[in-house]
Design a protein around this motif. Structure first.
Motif, short mmCIF file in Angstrom:
data_model
loop_
_atom_site.label_atom_id
_atom_site.label_comp_id
_atom_site.label_asym_id
_atom_site.label_seq_id
_atom_site.Cartn_x
_atom_site.Cartn_y
_atom_site.Cartn_z
N MET A 11 0.66 -1.19 0.06
CA MET A 11 0.01 0.02 -0.04
C MET A 11 0.88 1.27 -0.05
SD MET A 11 -3.07 -1.25 -0.15
CE MET A 11 -3.88 0.06 -0.11
N LEU A 12 2.07 1.25 -0.71
CA LEU A 12 3.01 2.38 -0.74
C LEU A 12 2.41 3.42 -1.79
CD1 LEU A 12 6.32 0.53 -0.40
CD2 LEU A 12 5.19 1.97 1.47
N ARG A 13 2.34 4.60 -1.68
CA ARG A 13 1.86 5.57 -2.74
C ARG A 13 3.29 5.72 -3.53
NH1 ARG A 13 -0.97 11.08 -0.60
NH2 ARG A 13 -0.11 11.27 -2.73
N PRO A 14 3.01 5.39 -4.93
CA PRO A 14 4.08 5.44 -6.02
C PRO A 14 4.41 6.80 -6.41
CG PRO A 14 2.13 4.78 -7.19
CD PRO A 14 1.69 4.75 -5.43
N ASP A 15 3.49 7.91 -6.03
CA ASP A 15 3.58 9.40 -6.27
C ASP A 15 4.43 10.06 -5.15
OD1 ASP A 15 1.42 8.90 -4.53
OD2 ASP A 15 0.42 10.72 -5.20
N VAL A 16 4.94 9.59 -4.26
CA VAL A 16 5.56 10.36 -3.41
C VAL A 16 7.23 9.80 -3.29
CG1 VAL A 16 3.35 10.84 -2.31
CG2 VAL A 16 4.94 8.99 -1.43
N ARG A 17 7.83 10.59 -2.64
CA ARG A 17 9.24 10.37 -2.37
C ARG A 17 9.22 9.11 -1.06
NH1 ARG A 17 11.54 11.77 2.04
NH2 ARG A 17 10.15 13.44 2.30
N GLN A 18 9.91 8.29 -1.12
CA GLN A 18 9.75 7.34 0.21
C GLN A 18 10.76 7.77 0.87
OE1 GLN A 18 7.54 4.93 -0.10
NE2 GLN A 18 6.79 5.51 -1.91
N THR A 19 10.60 7.29 2.19
CA THR A 19 11.53 7.69 3.44
C THR A 19 12.74 6.89 3.47
OG1 THR A 19 9.95 6.50 4.85
CG2 THR A 19 9.42 8.81 4.70
N ILE A 20 12.70 5.80 2.89
CA ILE A 20 13.90 4.81 3.14
C ILE A 20 14.02 3.98 1.66
CG2 ILE A 20 12.14 2.98 3.98
CD1 ILE A 20 14.62 2.38 5.81
N ALA A 21 15.08 3.66 1.29
CA ALA A 21 15.21 2.76 0.27
C ALA A 21 14.73 1.30 0.08
CB ALA A 21 16.77 2.86 -0.12
N LEU A 22 14.25 1.15 1.35
CA LEU A 22 13.82 -0.23 1.40
C LEU A 22 12.27 -0.31 0.97
CD1 LEU A 22 14.41 -1.54 5.01
CD2 LEU A 22 15.88 -1.96 2.86
N ALA A 23 11.62 0.78 1.05
CA ALA A 23 10.27 0.93 0.35
C ALA A 23 10.41 1.12 -1.18
CB ALA A 23 9.79 2.35 0.95
N GLY A 68 5.61 0.75 11.66
CA GLY A 68 6.93 0.24 11.55
C GLY A 68 7.43 -0.73 12.25
N CYS A 69 6.54 -1.77 11.89
CA CYS A 69 6.63 -3.03 13.07
C CYS A 69 7.94 -3.91 12.59
CB CYS A 69 5.39 -3.91 12.40
SG CYS A 69 5.09 -4.58 10.85
N SER A 70 8.55 -3.86 11.39
CA SER A 70 9.74 -4.54 11.07
C SER A 70 9.32 -6.11 11.27
CB SER A 70 10.92 -4.32 12.03
OG SER A 70 11.87 -5.29 11.63
N GLY A 114 0.14 -4.76 11.91
CA GLY A 114 1.51 -4.25 11.67
C GLY A 114 1.81 -3.61 10.15
N ILE A 115 2.28 -2.50 10.05
CA ILE A 115 2.79 -2.03 8.82
C ILE A 115 4.17 -1.62 8.76
CG2 ILE A 115 0.50 -0.92 8.42
CD1 ILE A 115 2.14 2.04 8.61
N ASP A 116 4.98 -2.08 7.63
CA ASP A 116 6.18 -1.48 7.56
C ASP A 116 6.49 -1.15 6.15
OD1 ASP A 116 8.92 -1.78 9.57
OD2 ASP A 116 9.43 -2.23 7.37
N PRO A 117 7.59 -0.38 5.92
CA PRO A 117 7.76 -0.42 4.20
C PRO A 117 8.61 -1.39 3.71
CG PRO A 117 9.24 1.27 5.39
CD PRO A 117 8.23 0.78 6.36
N ASN A 158 -2.02 -12.21 13.85
CA ASN A 158 -1.66 -10.81 13.34
C ASN A 158 -1.80 -10.61 11.92
OD1 ASN A 158 -1.18 -10.45 16.22
ND2 ASN A 158 0.90 -10.38 15.91
N ARG A 159 -2.09 -9.29 11.54
CA ARG A 159 -2.01 -9.16 10.19
C ARG A 159 -0.95 -8.06 9.81
NH1 ARG A 159 -7.54 -9.90 11.61
NH2 ARG A 159 -8.58 -11.29 10.34
N TYR A 160 -0.47 -8.28 8.81
CA TYR A 160 0.84 -7.22 8.40
C TYR A 160 0.61 -6.93 6.99
CZ TYR A 160 2.90 -9.23 12.37
OH TYR A 160 3.04 -9.63 13.83
N LEU A 161 1.11 -5.88 6.54
CA LEU A 161 1.04 -5.12 5.16
C LEU A 161 2.06 -4.16 5.05
CD1 LEU A 161 -1.47 -2.52 4.84
CD2 LEU A 161 -1.58 -3.72 6.95
N VAL A 162 2.65 -4.06 3.94
CA VAL A 162 3.62 -2.85 3.71
C VAL A 162 2.99 -1.47 3.30
CG1 VAL A 162 5.20 -1.94 1.93
CG2 VAL A 162 4.94 -4.71 2.52
N ALA A 163 3.46 -0.31 4.00
CA ALA A 163 2.45 0.68 4.02
C ALA A 163 3.50 1.81 4.62
CB ALA A 163 1.24 0.63 4.72
N ASP A 164 3.22 2.91 4.43
CA ASP A 164 4.01 4.25 4.65
C ASP A 164 3.42 4.76 5.89
OD1 ASP A 164 5.37 6.83 4.81
OD2 ASP A 164 5.42 6.96 2.84
#
Length: 343
Positions: free
Chosen positions: A43-55, A144-146, A163-166, A185-191
């Motif tokens: 669920m990362l926005r592709p239209d914004v600068r990411q805060t970390i290269a992992l995203a 930022g669950c890692s 939990g969310i994490d990039p 628990n549920r996890y997803l990729v997000a900012d």
């Protein structure tokens, strides 16, 4: 396939509209699309600068543009560890160890100095004690669950944990560990700055050792989002480093007190933290997490080296004293900010 819970509970991080499954991903009414990787929404926005290269790496993997072929199922390309450490992960995976091979190496980044000597040698998962009352099935979002240590701690305390994490690799590890331990628990990729949930989705938003790596403007966005997804009267609880703790002063001095760059830690004054959370969430207060470092948890004492045990005990004594003599809070290295969402 994606679990129906995600379709029912997620929202577009751009316009907060509801989502539907469409082919290999999720899409909102405005046509914003988000890929799904092995059942995990990206669920990362592709239209914004990411805060970390992992995203960025997570997005590339989701688009099939990048894959570490040595172990595709471990999503190594989106893990914040060295190539030598990735080789160690691969070796542990081949040995089929009881501890997840990714977690065995991520502990150095998520649990600080406490576990540095145990990298690749964990015997059990280091689950901390969540500093919150019993959840009674309330919903908690771990920002930022890692690999999921705090979502697991929240589950143990009675919360329905998300939990969310990039980092896609970290999220996949979190999901594997949760399944291994029988935690739903549920996890997803997000900012953190653009949470993919409707307003008032959670009773608690929690974050530990995450926002400290963001710029002040990005932290403001993230805290604002935590406030947005809280129910009226819900609570945000976030760990942050302070500007005047002994260990924090040492690290600032090492970089000649210049402004932080990239992923470096930012240090905050307590008044600035209170103002930030009161502006974006509601009435706020601060309490000590620990002294002489960040991440010193009483639950970790059995695996600490003797010098660290002494540091932990000194920290705990000062922490207890800070409850009756508030000026001691200013000397803490790590604090929790807790804010109540305004109605």
């Amino acid at each position: 396939m994606i679990e129906s819970w995600f379709i029912d509970n997620l929202a577009c991080p751009i316009d907060h509209q509801s989502l539907r499954a469409d082919g290999e991903g999720l899409v909102c009414g405005e046509g914003h699309r988000y890929p799904i990787v092995d059942g995990v929404p990206i669920m990362l926005r592709p239209d914004v600068r990411q805060t970390i290269a992992l995203a960025d790496a997570s997005l590339r993997r989701a688009r099939s543009q990048e894959q570490d072929v040595r172990a595709p199922g471990l999503y190594l390309e989106s893990l914040g560890i060295s190539d030598a450490e990735k080789e160690g992960v691969i070796s542990l995976a081949a040995a089929n160890t009881a501890i997840d091979p990714v977690v065995a190496y991520l502990v150095a980044a998520t649990n600080g100095l406490t576990y540095k000597h145990l990298v690749g040698q964990l015997k059990e998962y280091p689950i901390p004690d969540l500093p919150l009352p019993h959840g009674r099935s309330k919903r908690l979002l771990d920002v930022g669950c890692s690999w999921g240590r705090w979502t697991l701690a929240a589950h143990a305390k009675g919360y329905e944990s998300v939990g969310i994490d990039p980092s896609l690799g970290a999220v996949m590890a979190a999901r594997r560990v949760a399944r291994q331990l029988g935690a739903p628990n549920r996890y997803l990729v997000a900012d953190a700055r653009y949470l993919p949930f409707p307003p008032q989705s959670f009773d608690v938003t929690y974050s530990y050792s995450v926002l400290q790596h963001m710029s002040a403007s990005d932290v403001a966005l993230a805290v604002g989002e935590m406030g947005r997804v809280l129910i009226n009267g819900g609570h945000a609880k976030v760990q942050m480093p302070t500007k005047f703790g002994v260990r924090c002063l040492y690290h600032q001095a090492r970089r000649a007190f210049r402004s932080a760059r990239g992923f470096e830690v930012r240090y905050w004054t307590i008044p600035n933290l209170v103002q930030l959370f009161e502006r974006h969430v509601g009435a706020a207060s601060v309490e000590v997490d620990c002294y002489f470092g960040i991440g010193l948890q009483r639950a970790d004492e059995p695996v600490m080296t003797p010098p660290l045990k002494r540091v932990l005990r000194a920290s705990e004594r000062l922490k207890a004293a800070s409850r009756s003599w508030s000026p001691l809070v200013w000397a803490a290295d790590s604090v929790f900010v807790e804010a109540t969402a305004r109605a």
